[in-house]
Write an enzyme that holds these catalytic residues in place. Structure first.
Site, mmCIF file in Angstrom:
data_model
loop_
_atom_site.group_PDB
_atom_site.id
_atom_site.type_symbol
_atom_site.label_atom_id
_atom_site.label_comp_id
_atom_site.label_asym_id
_atom_site.label_seq_id
_atom_site.Cartn_x
_atom_site.Cartn_y
_atom_site.Cartn_z
ATOM 1 N N HIS A 1 0.821 -1.226 0.000
ATOM 2 C CA HIS A 1 0.000 0.000 0.000
ATOM 3 C C HIS A 1 0.849 1.267 0.000
ATOM 4 O O HIS A 1 0.305 2.363 -0.169
ATOM 5 C CB HIS A 1 -0.951 0.015 1.191
ATOM 6 C CG HIS A 1 -1.952 -1.101 1.177
ATOM 7 N ND1 HIS A 1 -2.829 -1.286 0.127
ATOM 8 C CD2 HIS A 1 -2.203 -2.101 2.067
ATOM 9 C CE1 HIS A 1 -3.580 -2.356 0.378
ATOM 10 N NE2 HIS A 1 -3.218 -2.874 1.527
ATOM 11 N N ASP B 1 -2.157 -10.690 -2.276
ATOM 12 C CA ASP B 1 -2.731 -10.235 -1.003
ATOM 13 C C ASP B 1 -4.213 -9.955 -1.250
ATOM 14 O O ASP B 1 -4.627 -9.654 -2.376
ATOM 15 C CB ASP B 1 -2.014 -8.953 -0.559
ATOM 16 C CG ASP B 1 -2.496 -8.433 0.791
ATOM 17 O OD1 ASP B 1 -1.870 -8.763 1.805
ATOM 18 O OD2 ASP B 1 -3.508 -7.699 0.822
ATOM 19 N N HIS C 1 -5.908 -7.446 -0.517
ATOM 20 C CA HIS C 1 -6.159 -6.047 -0.893
ATOM 21 C C HIS C 1 -5.426 -5.664 -2.177
ATOM 22 O O HIS C 1 -4.364 -6.204 -2.483
ATOM 23 C CB HIS C 1 -5.696 -5.116 0.227
ATOM 24 C CG HIS C 1 -6.355 -5.383 1.544
ATOM 25 N ND1 HIS C 1 -5.799 -6.205 2.499
ATOM 26 C CD2 HIS C 1 -7.532 -4.945 2.047
ATOM 27 C CE1 HIS C 1 -6.605 -6.261 3.558
ATOM 28 N NE2 HIS C 1 -7.669 -5.513 3.311
ATOM 29 N N ASP D 1 -4.597 -12.848 3.755
ATOM 30 C CA ASP D 1 -5.869 -12.267 4.185
ATOM 31 C C ASP D 1 -7.004 -12.688 3.248
ATOM 32 O O ASP D 1 -8.145 -12.262 3.403
ATOM 33 C CB ASP D 1 -5.791 -10.743 4.350
ATOM 34 C CG ASP D 1 -4.820 -10.057 3.424
ATOM 35 O OD1 ASP D 1 -4.319 -10.713 2.489
ATOM 36 O OD2 ASP D 1 -4.577 -8.850 3.609
HETATM 37 N N1 Q9C Z 1 -7.802 1.718 10.211
HETATM 38 C C1 Q9C Z 1 -2.396 -5.238 4.157
HETATM 39 O O1 Q9C Z 1 -3.031 -6.290 4.125
HETATM 40 N N2 Q9C Z 1 -7.621 -0.884 6.898
HETATM 41 N N3 Q9C Z 1 -2.981 -4.093 4.528
HETATM 42 C C2 Q9C Z 1 -7.850 -1.376 8.219
HETATM 43 C C3 Q9C Z 1 -7.412 0.380 9.895
HETATM 44 C C4 Q9C Z 1 -6.306 -1.131 6.381
HETATM 45 C C5 Q9C Z 1 -4.360 -4.018 4.876
HETATM 46 C C6 Q9C Z 1 -8.489 -0.345 9.106
HETATM 47 C C7 Q9C Z 1 -6.141 -2.501 5.792
HETATM 48 C C8 Q9C Z 1 -4.743 -2.626 5.243
HETATM 49 C C9 Q9C Z 1 -0.954 -5.208 3.819
HETATM 50 ZN ZN ZN Z 2 -3.977 -7.160 2.610
#
Ligand code: Q9C
Ligand code: ZN
Length: 370
Positions: free
Chosen positions: A170, A206, A208, A295
């Site tokens: 990200h 992943d 996301h 995930d």
């Molecule tokens: N405020 C990866 O899997 N949103 N990132 C969650 C937190 C972020 C996932 C809520 C999700 C990020 C690397």
């Molecule tokens: Zn992720």
């Protein structure tokens, strides 16, 4: 398969995160990497070695120098400014709507603030990136893990695995976000391009969309980005990851997004994976960087797919069947009881070894970790 791991990630760890304003137990915690390390150690077929130091030049090849400076300074700066918090987390962001109607020149004249809180917003996407005393060292170590894994493959290994933490996909050129500080996979891919002069593909599995990786290589024809992910219509990062994002300029056609519906199971996922792999097979090049996330697992607390541990073995096998050399780097995956078994299954598949769930040591019932 050789594995690269650094304990430096342990100093970047938090207890809570916020979701839509509510505090919940943190998902991106140090235990994640330790679960995976323990499962790979118990397997016996994954020798673990430390990373070598690569300095900041490979980071600056894909990130803004200001971003590197910010991540390095932020925690100490927050302390100096006497903000009475255990870590620095942004809560005010310069959304483009703030500058609506201003000319590009007027927008360009807006400067990074000196206040720690303002700087965190300036360089950040969201509230998921707490800066602690150990964050910079951990993020630097994750980059070294990625680059050392790339070195192993450049040195002749058919595949190697970097247990990166914090994750990276990200993080964009000038932005941290979604638990990520430096984009480990993008830094490794760029290093491979520079070392080989050949095209590189990045396969991001992943849950996301890897908005940072897509952004970094958006105009690049020498790096193909292929991502399978939860549809941004319903899932983080919401604003990127759609099918019509295919790259621009020299990168036109070198970006393939495959958004998938909630509840996606093994069969539908494998069909989507085959689509992604076919796109990679059509593109010249010998090395693939894999952004590997778990995930997508059925019990993941933030993903909404329904994959099983067994299918990760099949996924690893299919990716290896490309016949390309693999730089495999860890991204997300938050259902901690199954993380070790899932990583082991995927990597055994990529390694050409049978699934063989539930070995004698280190695992509980149903192939899960304890
Ligand atoms: N405020 C990866 O899997 N949103 N990132 C969650 C937190 C972020 C996932 C809520 C999700 C990020 C690397
Ligand atoms: Zn992720």
């Amino acid at each position: 398969m050789r594995v690269v791991y650094s304990p430096d990630h342990l100093a970047h760890d938090v207890v809570t995160e916020t979701v839509m304003g509510a505090a919940i137990p943190a998902n991106e915690v140090a235990e994640r990497a330790e679960r995976i390390r323990a499962a790979l150690e118990a397997d016996g077929g994954f020798p673990i070695e430390p990373p070598t130091e690569h300095g900041t030049d490979p980071i600056l090849a894909v990130h803004d120098p200001g971003l590197l400076r910010f991540v390095e300074e932020a925690w100490r700066e927050a302390r100096t400014q006497a903000i009475a918090r255990p870590n620095l987390t942004a809560d005010t962001f310069p959304t483009f709507r703030m500058f609506e109607g201003m000319s590009p020149e007027a927008v360009a004249a807006i400067a990074e603030t000196r206040s720690a809180g303002g700087r965190a917003g300036w360089w950040g996407l969201d509230t998921a990136n707490p800066l602690l005393a150990g964050t910079y060292a951990a993020a630097r170590a994750a980059v070294d893990v990625a680059l050392t894994t790339a070195d192993l493959v450049l040195g002749g290994e058919r595949a190697a695995y970097g247990l990166c933490r914090p994750p990276g996909h990200h993080a964009a050129r000038s932005m941290i976000g979604g638990y990520c500080f430096f984009n480990n996979a993008a830094i490794a891919a760029e290093a491979v391009v520079r070392a080989t002069g050949q095209r590189v593909a990045i396969l991001d599995v992943d849950f996301h969309h890897g908005n940072g990786t897509q952004q970094i290589f958006w105009r690049r024809g020498d790096v193909l980005y292929v991502s399978l992910h939860g549809d941004p219509e319903r899932q983080f990062p919401y604003f990127l990851g759609r099918v019509n994002e295919t790259g621009e300029g020299e990168g036109s056609g070198a970006n393939l997004n495959i958004p998938l519906p909630a509840g996606t199971g093994d069969e539908a996922y494998l069909a989507a994976l085959d689509r992604g792999l076919a796109a990679i097979a059509e593109t010249p090049g010998d090395i693939v960087v894999v952004s590997l996330g778990f995930d997508t697992y059925g019990h993941d607390p933030i993903g909404d797919f329904a994959l099983t541990t067994a299918v990760y073995h099949e996924c690893g096998q299919r990716v290896a069947a490309l016949g390309r050399r693999l730089v495999i780097l860890q991204e997300g995956g938050y259902y901690r009881p199954a993380l070790g078994a899932n990583a082991r299954a995927w990597l055994r598949g990529a390694d050409g070894r049978p699934y063989e769930p539930r070995p004698a040591a280190g695992f509980g019932p149903n192939g899960s970790d304890r």
